[in-house]
Design an enzyme around this catalytic site. Structure first.
Site, PDB file in Angstrom:
ATOM      1  N   GLU A 179      31.892 -29.698  33.804  1.00 14.46           N
ATOM      2  CA  GLU A 179      31.634 -28.842  32.640  1.00 14.46           C
ATOM      3  C   GLU A 179      32.786 -28.884  31.644  1.00 14.46           C
ATOM      4  O   GLU A 179      33.927 -29.174  31.982  1.00 14.46           O
ATOM      5  CB  GLU A 179      31.360 -27.401  33.079  1.00 14.46           C
ATOM      6  N   LYS A 192      24.771 -18.169  36.805  1.00 12.68           N
ATOM      7  CA  LYS A 192      25.514 -17.621  35.657  1.00 12.68           C
ATOM      8  C   LYS A 192      26.104 -16.272  36.072  1.00 12.68           C
ATOM      9  O   LYS A 192      25.642 -15.203  35.654  1.00 12.68           O
ATOM     10  CB  LYS A 192      24.602 -17.497  34.438  1.00 12.68           C
TER      11      LYS A 192
END
Length: 345
Positions: A223, A187
């Site tokens: 994603e 992340k």
């Protein structure tokens, strides 16, 4: 402009935007060790112009929420998993990880200090929590920083869906979100900057966001914007992509457990090929902000894949959403270890 305070805020009108609560948590890594960490009153951070966070993208972050229950308690949803993921992200960028137990303690502390900003239960709003870690100091050459700042700010945010769950339409992008063997599973800030253009192009055409395919073969779903993808098959299986380029979503793994243990479904992480989309009865995106964003349709070139009638949320998606949100707000019994109460006394 009149400052917003907990006494003047309109809890039912909150969007997903920043409000300065006046209290942040900061800890500093220098000379090989972390400081104890403390509450600071300024939203501004002063760092060197040569800090690697500016030039070499040495930064990572997390996102989680604090929830007000019907009886007025404040609880956190799986903050230990956010701590684990931040450590993984930090190590991927050769950053000094903030220790797990210290991370969890800091989250509890900053929520307690900002307890008056946790929205009331009936508003459906939450306190969004943003921990972040960045490399700082006087670095010119391409190398990891010697000093780091770990910080957490919080801000009250409204429910993502004000009118209830509504399917959104998405466009498959020609751009890649991450490279094979890159930082897709971490992340880190650069992943989000890399996806901005694809998202803008999709939104300019009237879609909710872009969907990214696997960068190596361009045949598999990865994603949905900055969220994970899932689909429900006609035989009631929960399917979600498995790839080293996908961020391991805490929401995703929670929904996998709920699908298996609460809904009695088979839940599978596997390759999700474009050619399989027409066989799914429901689809959605999973993440902290919305929990679930139902997908009405996906457009790829000249082809449009529609899920259900494209206009209404599917029954399984609705059950998954209601179960998880119920756990987060304390209305549904949580699996062991998923909920941590914030001690206000």
């Amino acid at each position: 402009m009149t400052a917003i305070t907990p006494d003047t805020i309109q809890w039912n009108d909150l969007g997903f935007s920043y409000i300065d609560t006046g209290k942040s948590f900061r800890a500093y890594f220098k000379d090989g060790q972390w400081s104890e960490g403390q509450i600071e009153s300024s939203k501004y951070i002063s760092i060197s112009e040569a800090s690697p966070v500016f030039h070499y993208g040495q930064s990572c972050f997390e996102g989680l929420k604090a929830y007000r229950t019907q009886n007025g308690d404040i609880q956190l949803f799986r903050p230990d998993k956010n701590a684990d993921r931040m450590i993984d992200s930090a190590e991927r960028l050769l950053m000094e990880p903030y220790p797990k137990e210290a991370f969890i303690e800091a989250v509890h502390k900053i929520v307690k200090e900002n307890a008056e900003w946790v929205p009331p239960y009936e508003s459906g709003a939450t306190l969004y929590i943003r921990p972040f870690l960045m490399g700082v100091g006087d670095i010119v050459g391409v190398k990891p920083a010697d000093e780091y700042i770990f910080s957490i700010f919080v801000t009250p945010v409204g429910p993502y869906f004000k009118g209830g769950l509504k399917p959104a339409n998405f466009l498959i992008s020609d751009y890649d979100r991450a490279a094979p063997n890159g930082t897709g599973a971490a992340k880190v800030g650069g992943n989000y900057a890399a996806g901005n253009l694809a998202g803008k192009l999709a939104k300019d055409q009237g879609y909710a966001d872009a969907i990214f395919l696997d960068p190596a073969t361009k045949t598999k779903i990865e994603e949905v914007g900055s969220a994970n993808f899932f689909a429900i098959t006609a035989d009631n299986r929960f399917i979600t992509p498995k790839s080293p380029s996908i961020l391991p979503s805490i929401t995703k793994y929670s929904l996998i457990d709920i699908a298996r243990e609460r809904l009695g479904m088979e839940a599978v992480e596997t390759d999700v090929y474009l050619e399989e989309l027409s066989g799914f009865s429901e689809a959605g995106a999973m993440g902290t902000a919305a929990v679930i964003t139902p997908i009405g349709s996906i457009v790829h070139g000249e082809h449009r894949y529609v899920f259900g009638n494209g206009q209404e949320v599917g029954s399984v998606t609705q059950r998954l959403y209601s179960e998880l949100v119920g756990i987060q707000f304390g209305d549904v019994v949580a699996p062991e270890g998923w909920i941590q109460k914030v001690k206000l006394g």
